[in-house]
Structure formats: C-alpha cells, structure tokens
Design a protein around this motif. Structure first.
Motif, PDB file in Angstrom:
ATOM      1  N   THR A   1      -1.175  13.169  -5.864  1.00  0.00           N
ATOM      2  CA  THR A   1      -0.976  14.482  -5.267  1.00  0.00           C
ATOM      3  C   THR A   1      -0.863  15.528  -6.369  1.00  0.00           C
ATOM      4  OG1 THR A   1       0.316  15.730  -3.621  1.00  0.00           O
ATOM      5  CG2 THR A   1       1.553  14.360  -5.149  1.00  0.00           C
TER       6      THR A   1
ATOM      7  N   GLN B   1       0.857  -1.183   0.000  1.00  0.00           N
ATOM      8  CA  GLN B   1       0.000   0.000   0.000  1.00  0.00           C
ATOM      9  C   GLN B   1       0.890   1.229   0.000  1.00  0.00           C
ATOM     10  OE1 GLN B   1      -2.535  -0.811   3.456  1.00  0.00           O
ATOM     11  NE2 GLN B   1      -4.212  -1.201   2.047  1.00  0.00           N
TER      12      GLN B   1
ATOM     13  N   SER C   1       1.257  10.326  -9.265  1.00  0.00           N
ATOM     14  CA  SER C   1       0.996   9.110  -8.499  1.00  0.00           C
ATOM     15  C   SER C   1       2.191   8.180  -8.589  1.00  0.00           C
ATOM     16  CB  SER C   1      -0.232   8.378  -9.050  1.00  0.00           C
ATOM     17  OG  SER C   1      -1.375   9.191  -9.049  1.00  0.00           O
TER      18      SER C   1
ATOM     19  N   VAL D   1       1.371   5.541   0.191  1.00  0.00           N
ATOM     20  CA  VAL D   1       0.865   6.840   0.633  1.00  0.00           C
ATOM     21  C   VAL D   1       1.840   7.909   0.165  1.00  0.00           C
ATOM     22  CG1 VAL D   1       0.258   8.296   2.590  1.00  0.00           C
ATOM     23  CG2 VAL D   1      -0.266   5.846   2.655  1.00  0.00           C
TER      24      VAL D   1
ATOM     25  N   TRP E   1      -1.736   1.575  -6.586  1.00  0.00           N
ATOM     26  CA  TRP E   1      -1.558   2.994  -6.849  1.00  0.00           C
ATOM     27  C   TRP E   1      -1.721   3.831  -5.586  1.00  0.00           C
ATOM     28  CZ3 TRP E   1      -0.088   4.762 -11.581  1.00  0.00           C
ATOM     29  CH2 TRP E   1      -0.171   3.860 -12.637  1.00  0.00           C
ATOM     30  N   SER E   2      -0.909   4.901  -5.504  1.00  0.00           N
ATOM     31  CA  SER E   2      -1.072   5.863  -4.410  1.00  0.00           C
ATOM     32  C   SER E   2      -2.285   6.739  -4.703  1.00  0.00           C
ATOM     33  CB  SER E   2       0.178   6.734  -4.280  1.00  0.00           C
ATOM     34  OG  SER E   2       0.313   7.573  -5.414  1.00  0.00           O
ATOM     35  N   GLN E   3      -2.634   7.588  -3.739  1.00  0.00           N
ATOM     36  CA  GLN E   3      -3.848   8.399  -3.875  1.00  0.00           C
ATOM     37  C   GLN E   3      -3.676   9.543  -4.853  1.00  0.00           C
ATOM     38  OE1 GLN E   3      -1.591   8.705  -1.526  1.00  0.00           O
ATOM     39  NE2 GLN E   3      -1.587  10.750  -0.610  1.00  0.00           N
TER      40      GLN E   3
END
Length: 121
Positions: free
Chosen positions: A115, A3, A95, A5, A111-113
């Motif tokens: 930015t 995961q 990302s 971030v 995938w990250s959220q």
C-alpha cells in the motif's frame, strides 16, 4: 500458507499519522512472527518493524524508532503499524509479510499486495 491483505495507506501531511492493517487468512497466523517492510522509489525494500508470534517482542529500524508502533491482535488475525510524526522520507510502498522459520534461520513470505504511503511536506 497464510494470505495477507493490507489496508490503510494514503496521503498525509508531514507530522501526521496513519495506521496500516494487515489481515491474514488461515488459522496459523498466531504461530508466526510478522514484519512490515517499505520500499521507496528507486530504493531497496527495507525492514521497518517486526513483532513476535505472541506480541511480546518487537524490533524497529532506527529510522522509525519512537515514531512507529507494531502490534497484533491474534484473535482478529491482524497485524498493525501505527505511524506517527510522519516525515516525507517515510514515503514508500509498505508491505507486510510472515516470518517463516527456515532451518536455523527465518525467511519472509506470503507478502501482502503493498500500500502506498505518501507524506507531503
């Protein structure tokens, strides 16, 4: 599965710098290559940079070569994107993703959220 971030986006003037960080959970981070992507409004998501599992090999899109640097610290489970000499056309949502082996090829996932990076002229 890993995961991710992400942090470090923001607003910067043209010519400025930003550093994005992507922190991973789990103990398998160091097994995988990692990629940074970006997507500008109304455009497709594009690959920006890739780094191998141990950091020995990197790839950059032509549009960022010489200005961006991808790196990783496996002890901290983190991959970075140092962005220098930023241009307005670098404005996008950035990302990070894990490059998972798939058969004889690879597939990006976890995938990250994302930015937002905004470069003003």
């Amino acid at each position: 599965q890993v995961q991710l971030v992400e942090s470090g986006g923001g607003l910067v003037q043209a010519g400025g710098s930003l550093r994005l960080s992507c922190a991973a959970s789990g103990r398998t981070f160091s097994r995988y290559a990692m990629g940074w992507f970006r997507q500008a409004p109304g455009k497709e998501r594009n690959l920006v940079a890739v780094i191998s599992f141990n950091g020995d090999s990197t790839y950059y899109a032509d549009s960022v070569k010489g200005r961006f640097t991808i790196s990783r610290d496996n002890a901290k489970n983190t991959v970075y994107l140092q962005m220098n000499s930023l241009k307005p056309e670098d404005t996008a949502v950035y990302s990070c993703a894990v490059k998972y082996p798939k058969g004889g090829s690879a597939e990006y996932g976890s995938w990250s959220q994302g930015t937002q990076v905004t470069v003003s002229s």
